[in-house]
Scaffold this motif. Structure first.
Motif, PDB file in Angstrom:
ATOM      1  N   TRP A 179       1.895  -2.366   0.867  1.00 49.04           N
ATOM      2  CA  TRP A 179       2.391  -1.176   0.182  1.00 49.04           C
ATOM      3  C   TRP A 179       2.289  -1.369  -1.332  1.00 49.04           C
ATOM      4  O   TRP A 179       1.917  -0.442  -2.053  1.00 49.04           O
ATOM      5  N   GLY A 180       2.600  -2.577  -1.813  1.00 54.43           N
ATOM      6  CA  GLY A 180       2.485  -2.858  -3.241  1.00 54.43           C
ATOM      7  C   GLY A 180       1.063  -2.683  -3.747  1.00 54.43           C
ATOM      8  O   GLY A 180       0.840  -2.124  -4.831  1.00 54.43           O
ATOM      9  N   VAL A 181       0.092  -3.137  -2.983  1.00 54.80           N
ATOM     10  CA  VAL A 181      -1.315  -2.965  -3.359  1.00 54.80           C
ATOM     11  C   VAL A 181      -1.672  -1.476  -3.401  1.00 54.80           C
ATOM     12  O   VAL A 181      -2.312  -1.001  -4.348  1.00 54.80           O
ATOM     13  N   LEU A 182      -1.254  -0.726  -2.372  1.00 56.34           N
ATOM     14  CA  LEU A 182      -1.511   0.715  -2.354  1.00 56.34           C
ATOM     15  C   LEU A 182      -0.879   1.407  -3.558  1.00 56.34           C
ATOM     16  O   LEU A 182      -1.503   2.251  -4.207  1.00 56.34           O
ATOM     17  N   TYR A 183       0.358   1.052  -3.850  1.00 57.43           N
ATOM     18  CA  TYR A 183       1.074   1.667  -4.965  1.00 57.43           C
ATOM     19  C   TYR A 183       0.388   1.344  -6.290  1.00 57.43           C
ATOM     20  O   TYR A 183       0.180   2.226  -7.126  1.00 57.43           O
ATOM     21  N   PHE A 184       0.014   0.088  -6.485  1.00 58.86           N
ATOM     22  CA  PHE A 184      -0.664  -0.322  -7.714  1.00 58.86           C
ATOM     23  C   PHE A 184      -1.991   0.423  -7.858  1.00 58.86           C
ATOM     24  O   PHE A 184      -2.334   0.886  -8.953  1.00 58.86           O
ATOM     25  N   ALA A 185      -2.729   0.542  -6.762  1.00 53.07           N
ATOM     26  CA  ALA A 185      -4.003   1.268  -6.801  1.00 53.07           C
ATOM     27  C   ALA A 185      -3.787   2.735  -7.184  1.00 53.07           C
ATOM     28  O   ALA A 185      -4.568   3.305  -7.949  1.00 53.07           O
ATOM     29  N   ARG A 186      -2.727   3.334  -6.681  1.00 53.63           N
ATOM     30  CA  ARG A 186      -2.442   4.736  -7.011  1.00 53.63           C
ATOM     31  C   ARG A 186      -2.085   4.906  -8.479  1.00 53.63           C
ATOM     32  O   ARG A 186      -2.587   5.817  -9.137  1.00 53.63           O
ATOM     33  N   ILE A 187      -1.190   4.059  -8.985  1.00 51.25           N
ATOM     34  CA  ILE A 187      -0.740   4.263 -10.368  1.00 51.25           C
ATOM     35  C   ILE A 187      -1.818   3.903 -11.388  1.00 51.25           C
ATOM     36  O   ILE A 187      -1.752   4.358 -12.522  1.00 51.25           O
ATOM     37  N   THR A 188      -2.799   3.109 -10.975  1.00 49.67           N
ATOM     38  CA  THR A 188      -3.913   2.795 -11.877  1.00 49.67           C
ATOM     39  C   THR A 188      -5.093   3.739 -11.642  1.00 49.67           C
ATOM     40  O   THR A 188      -6.178   3.518 -12.171  1.00 49.67           O
ATOM     41  N   HIS A 189      -4.875   4.784 -10.833  1.00 46.60           N
ATOM     42  CA  HIS A 189      -5.869   5.815 -10.545  1.00 46.60           C
ATOM     43  C   HIS A 189      -7.125   5.254  -9.877  1.00 46.60           C
ATOM     44  O   HIS A 189      -8.241   5.692 -10.153  1.00 46.60           O
ATOM     45  N   HIS A 190      -6.921   4.285  -8.994  1.00 44.18           N
ATOM     46  CA  HIS A 190      -8.001   3.719  -8.179  1.00 44.18           C
ATOM     47  C   HIS A 190      -7.558   3.672  -6.713  1.00 44.18           C
ATOM     48  O   HIS A 190      -7.483   2.601  -6.114  1.00 44.18           O
ATOM     49  N   PRO A 191      -7.244   4.846  -6.142  1.00 40.96           N
ATOM     50  CA  PRO A 191      -6.758   4.837  -4.751  1.00 40.96           C
ATOM     51  C   PRO A 191      -7.810   4.264  -3.801  1.00 40.96           C
ATOM     52  O   PRO A 191      -9.014   4.429  -4.020  1.00 40.96           O
ATOM     53  N   ILE A 192      -7.341   3.573  -2.794  1.00 41.72           N
ATOM     54  CA  ILE A 192      -8.217   2.946  -1.812  1.00 41.72           C
ATOM     55  C   ILE A 192      -8.580   3.988  -0.756  1.00 41.72           C
ATOM     56  O   ILE A 192      -7.707   4.471  -0.028  1.00 41.72           O
ATOM     57  N   LEU A 193      -9.852   4.329  -0.703  1.00 41.88           N
ATOM     58  CA  LEU A 193     -10.338   5.366   0.198  1.00 41.88           C
ATOM     59  C   LEU A 193      -9.895   5.110   1.633  1.00 41.88           C
ATOM     60  O   LEU A 193      -9.916   3.978   2.101  1.00 41.88           O
ATOM     61  N   TYR A 194      -9.489   6.131   2.323  1.00 46.83           N
ATOM     62  CA  TYR A 194      -9.019   6.125   3.717  1.00 46.83           C
ATOM     63  C   TYR A 194      -7.640   5.477   3.890  1.00 46.83           C
ATOM     64  O   TYR A 194      -6.871   5.912   4.709  1.00 46.83           O
ATOM     65  N   LEU A 195      -7.342   4.428   3.155  1.00 48.27           N
ATOM     66  CA  LEU A 195      -6.052   3.762   3.319  1.00 48.27           C
ATOM     67  C   LEU A 195      -4.963   4.445   2.509  1.00 48.27           C
ATOM     68  O   LEU A 195      -3.796   4.429   2.889  1.00 48.27           O
ATOM     69  N   ASN A 196      -5.328   5.016   1.371  1.00 52.81           N
ATOM     70  CA  ASN A 196      -4.347   5.595   0.461  1.00 52.81           C
ATOM     71  C   ASN A 196      -3.453   6.627   1.141  1.00 52.81           C
ATOM     72  O   ASN A 196      -2.246   6.603   0.973  1.00 52.81           O
ATOM     73  N   GLY A 197      -4.047   7.509   1.924  1.00 53.28           N
ATOM     74  CA  GLY A 197      -3.263   8.593   2.504  1.00 53.28           C
ATOM     75  C   GLY A 197      -2.477   8.237   3.742  1.00 53.28           C
ATOM     76  O   GLY A 197      -1.461   8.844   4.017  1.00 53.28           O
ATOM     77  N   HIS A 198      -2.945   7.237   4.496  1.00 55.30           N
ATOM     78  CA  HIS A 198      -2.333   7.035   5.800  1.00 55.30           C
ATOM     79  C   HIS A 198      -1.693   5.672   6.026  1.00 55.30           C
ATOM     80  O   HIS A 198      -0.769   5.567   6.830  1.00 55.30           O
TER      81      HIS A 198
END
Length: 127
Positions: free
Chosen positions: A16-35
């Motif tokens: 979750w921390g990796v997902l959150y960091f990716a979101r706030i740095t505007h580099h969401p991880i495709l497919y994983l970000n939403g689900h």
């Protein structure tokens, strides 16, 4: 404290921390970000609830959550995040029924793999 050191809980919090960091740095991880976050939500919340119950309510490390507790968490998240919030704040929240399925799968995962009694150590604060 051992409840919070469950390897699944630690791994899910790190994910979750990796997902959150990716979101706030505007580099969401495709497919994983939403689900992935939706799948992780129930096990993380339920494990925190299990820890709270073991430390403050039941005061024993062998306590496990009942199926109704996990069902309540799944229903609460589903109603709040997939119905109420999208209804009243559609500009911010989007209803996605796939997320409900992921909450259910996360709840089943928690109940089968994480909701286990700890070995009795004789110390009250070890849960």
């Amino acid at each position: 404290m051992k409840t919070l050191l469950n390897p699944w809980f630690v791994a899910f919090c790190l994910m979750w921390g990796v997902l959150y960091f990716a979101r706030i740095t505007h580099h969401p991880i495709l497919y994983l970000n939403g689900h992935l976050g939706d799948f992780l939500a129930v096990p993380v919340i339920a494990n925190l609830g299990l820890w709270f119950q073991r430390i403050f309510i039941a005061k024993r490390s062998t306590y496990v959550l009942k199926p109704g507790h996990v069902i309540f968490i799944v229903l609460y998240l589903s109603i709040a995040f997939e119905w109420l919030l999208p209804t009243y704040h559609p500009e911010i929240f989007t209803a996605d029924w796939t997320d409900v399925l992921l909450y259910i799968i996360g709840g089943c995962f928690f109940f089968k793999w994480m909701n286990r009694p700890l070995e009795a150590t004789g110390t009250k604060g070890s849960a």
